[in-house]
Design a protein around this motif. Structure first.
Motif, PDB file in Angstrom:
ATOM      1  N   SER A  64     -13.608  15.668  -6.452  1.00 19.79           N
ATOM      2  CA  SER A  64     -12.730  14.540  -6.167  1.00 19.79           C
ATOM      3  C   SER A  64     -13.533  13.258  -5.998  1.00 19.79           C
ATOM      4  O   SER A  64     -13.173  12.195  -6.518  1.00 19.79           O
ATOM      5  N   LYS A  65     -14.636  13.352  -5.275  1.00 24.13           N
ATOM      6  CA  LYS A  65     -15.493  12.188  -5.045  1.00 24.13           C
ATOM      7  C   LYS A  65     -16.176  11.750  -6.330  1.00 24.13           C
ATOM      8  O   LYS A  65     -16.289  10.550  -6.615  1.00 24.13           O
ATOM      9  N   LYS A  66     -16.603  12.703  -7.135  1.00 21.12           N
ATOM     10  CA  LYS A  66     -17.328  12.402  -8.362  1.00 21.12           C
ATOM     11  C   LYS A  66     -16.461  11.633  -9.360  1.00 21.12           C
ATOM     12  O   LYS A  66     -16.916  10.662  -9.981  1.00 21.12           O
ATOM     13  N   TYR A  67     -15.218  12.076  -9.533  1.00 18.35           N
ATOM     14  CA  TYR A  67     -14.345  11.479 -10.555  1.00 18.35           C
ATOM     15  C   TYR A  67     -13.288  10.532  -9.991  1.00 18.35           C
ATOM     16  O   TYR A  67     -12.569   9.886 -10.747  1.00 18.35           O
ATOM     17  N   GLY A  68     -13.189  10.472  -8.667  1.00 17.89           N
ATOM     18  CA  GLY A  68     -12.172   9.618  -8.068  1.00 17.89           C
ATOM     19  C   GLY A  68     -10.763  10.137  -8.234  1.00 17.89           C
ATOM     20  O   GLY A  68      -9.800   9.367  -8.182  1.00 17.89           O
ATOM     21  N   ILE A  69     -10.629  11.447  -8.450  1.00 20.16           N
ATOM     22  CA  ILE A  69      -9.322  12.062  -8.658  1.00 20.16           C
ATOM     23  C   ILE A  69      -8.901  12.769  -7.372  1.00 20.16           C
ATOM     24  O   ILE A  69      -9.606  13.665  -6.896  1.00 20.16           O
ATOM     25  N   PRO A  70      -7.774  12.407  -6.778  1.00 15.91           N
ATOM     26  CA  PRO A  70      -7.329  13.114  -5.571  1.00 15.91           C
ATOM     27  C   PRO A  70      -7.048  14.590  -5.869  1.00 15.91           C
ATOM     28  O   PRO A  70      -6.353  14.911  -6.841  1.00 15.91           O
ATOM     29  N   ILE A  71      -7.593  15.470  -5.062  1.00 13.51           N
ATOM     30  CA  ILE A  71      -7.287  16.894  -5.137  1.00 13.51           C
ATOM     31  C   ILE A  71      -6.609  17.242  -3.817  1.00 13.51           C
ATOM     32  O   ILE A  71      -7.261  17.341  -2.776  1.00 13.51           O
TER      33      ILE A  71
END
Length: 479
Positions: A64-71
């Protein structure tokens, strides 16, 4: 090469349109944990789940932190526990004890209580392992009884109310029918009573137990969503699957289309959007599996709504052209949406699975909550909609005085739709103990809130009490 416009579009989806990975779910086989000693089996279960899923949350947070995608959620599913319970010699099948005329009533009660205690031990073990791993839910307190009851099935079903009331993170499911087997009406009758008892035992917690219990027809083995997730018997030892969600993204794209755009162009736009959403899930799932050292399972590209503003399947249908979800035309619009989502997903990944399509959980969808409050969306219309969407009657709050037979009949109706149409259908209804139509039940979080929806009053009890089996339809003869 990366296209800058695609990158910016994805950023907009995440920041403004509620695109997220709804769940990373690790499926774990427990076959090697079966033991005739229940306590030893529970120890094996705890150790395996704890070792396999210990990094699941941290891996999800890292991606999530790497790609900025909320999981949003990290979850676990396991082999149906009824299978393990059937191995235990200390779990005496209730059917056997009832048929043994030499046993006294007290001995029957004792053996049933012992079986329930043992199954609750399994549930408590799952709950402890889930909490220690830091996940949101664990699924698999389940039984597959579409063609009859095997050892362990009846005991698990009878233990569900206690198991869900005495745990926090455990979810339960029972599959009572399939296109190949027909519908086990004895199981449908039992589940009406079990749903009601589960709600009653958790009435001081907004009847939350019933929100963690789902009754299926044609259940799939690779579903990453709760409450119905379990790790199928044909799955690999450990797999990671991803559930993607993007109702807000689809709605935003449709809002930018001309109001007179023909429906085939609307469907094409939805399909292209689903493609982009699925690619995000494919990326996250593949990387998560590699980091966790297990197989990548599937991407479930279901449009799973939330109570948040702008994250609603109902609002997509209204963007297509309905004044209010539930009015005439809703089923047609939902059919088009569901089909376009599936077509876009299979273009984006060779591993699309689970339920994949559009979910219509009333209490979890802001637009459906509004439509139900106004009386436009009724349970009869929802039943029609389930013939063309991904699941069924989901997260529907019903009056607290609803009889078990009526709940069983609702289950049977939904199972019939799944059986005849060769699709997965399910029922997750919550009897709101002490509440009447028009009042509301509030679960909080992703489970949301919803009005108590009225039901028909004439009784189906004579039909339900017949029991037996509804035979498989002609569609089952495909070999």
């Amino acid at each position: 090469m990366l296209n800058m416009s695609d990158i910016m579009e994805t950023i907009t989806m995440i920041q403004e349109e509620n695109l997220d990975i709804r769940t990373i779910t690790m499926g774990i086989s427990l076959f090697d944990c079966a033991d005739s000693d229940v306590d030893l089996a529970c120890e094996k279960i705890y150790n395996k789940i704890s070792s396999r899923a210990k990094n699941l949350v941290s891996v999800g947070e890292s991606i999530s932190k790497k790609y900025g995608i909320p999981i949003v959620n990290k979850r676990i599913s396991v082999t149906p526990i009824s299978i393990l319970a059937g191995v235990s010699s200390s779990t005496l099948p209730a059917s056997a004890s009832e048929s043994n005329s030499s046993n006294s009533n007290s001995s029957i009660d004792s053996s049933t209580a012992s079986a329930t205690d043992n199954l609750v031990k399994y549930a408590m073990t799952l709950d402890r392992a889930a909490k220690d791993c830091g996940v949101d839910f664990i699924g698999g307190f389940s039984a597959l009884v579409q063609k009859g009851f095997a050892p362990g099935d009846l005991e698990l079903i009878e233990s569900i109310p206690r198991a869900l009331s005495e745990t926090d993170l455990v979810c339960s499911s029972v599959n009572i029918g399939s296109t190949r087997a027909g519908i086990n009406m004895d199981a449908a009758a039992k589940m009406g009573r079990i749903v009601k008892e589960t709600a009653e035992l958790t009435k001081d917690k907004q009847c939350i137990g019933a929100a963690k219990l789902v009754v299926f027809c044609n259940a799939v083995e690779d579903n990453p969503f709760m409450a119905g997730a379990f790790h199928g018997v044909t799955e690999a030892d450990t797999v990671v699957s991803v559930g993607v969600s993007g109702p807000g993204v689809v709605r935003a794209v449709l809002a930018n289309m001309p109001e007179d755009a023909p429906l085939d162009e609307v469907a094409e736009t939805i399909k292209k959007t689903a493609f982009k959403i699925t690619r995000v899930g494919q990326l996250v799932g593949t990387e998560a599996a590699e980091m966790l050292g297990c197989k990548f399972g599937i991407v479930d590209l279901s449009l799973a709504p939330t109570p948040a503003v702008g994250d609603s399947v109902a609002h997509i249908l209204e963007e297509i052209g309905l004044e209010k979800c539930g009015t005439h035309g809703t089923t047609a619009a939902l059919a088009m949406l569901n089909d376009a989502v599936k077509k876009g997903g299979v273009m984006a990944s060779s591993s699309v699975g689970g339920l994949s399509g559009a979910f219509i959980p009333v209490s979890e969808d802001a637009g459906m909550i509004d439509a139900a409050r106004e009386g436009v969306l009724t349970i009869e219309k929802l039943e029609a909609m389930t013939a063309v969407c991904s699941v069924g009657l989901d997260m529907i709050v019903i009056p607290g005085d609803t009889t078990p037979e009526t709940i069983s009949a609702i289950i049977a109706d939904e199972a019939a739709i799944g059986m005849v149409n060769n699709k997965t259908t399910a029922v997750r209804v919550i009897p709101a103990i002490g509440l009447n139509p028009g009042e509301e039940l509030n679960f909080g979080g992703l489970l949301g809130y919803g009005p108590v929806m009225p039901l028909k009053s004439p009784s189906p009890s004579k039909m339900i009490n017949r029991g037996g089996r509804i035979p498989a339809p002609l569609q089952s003869l495909k070999n």
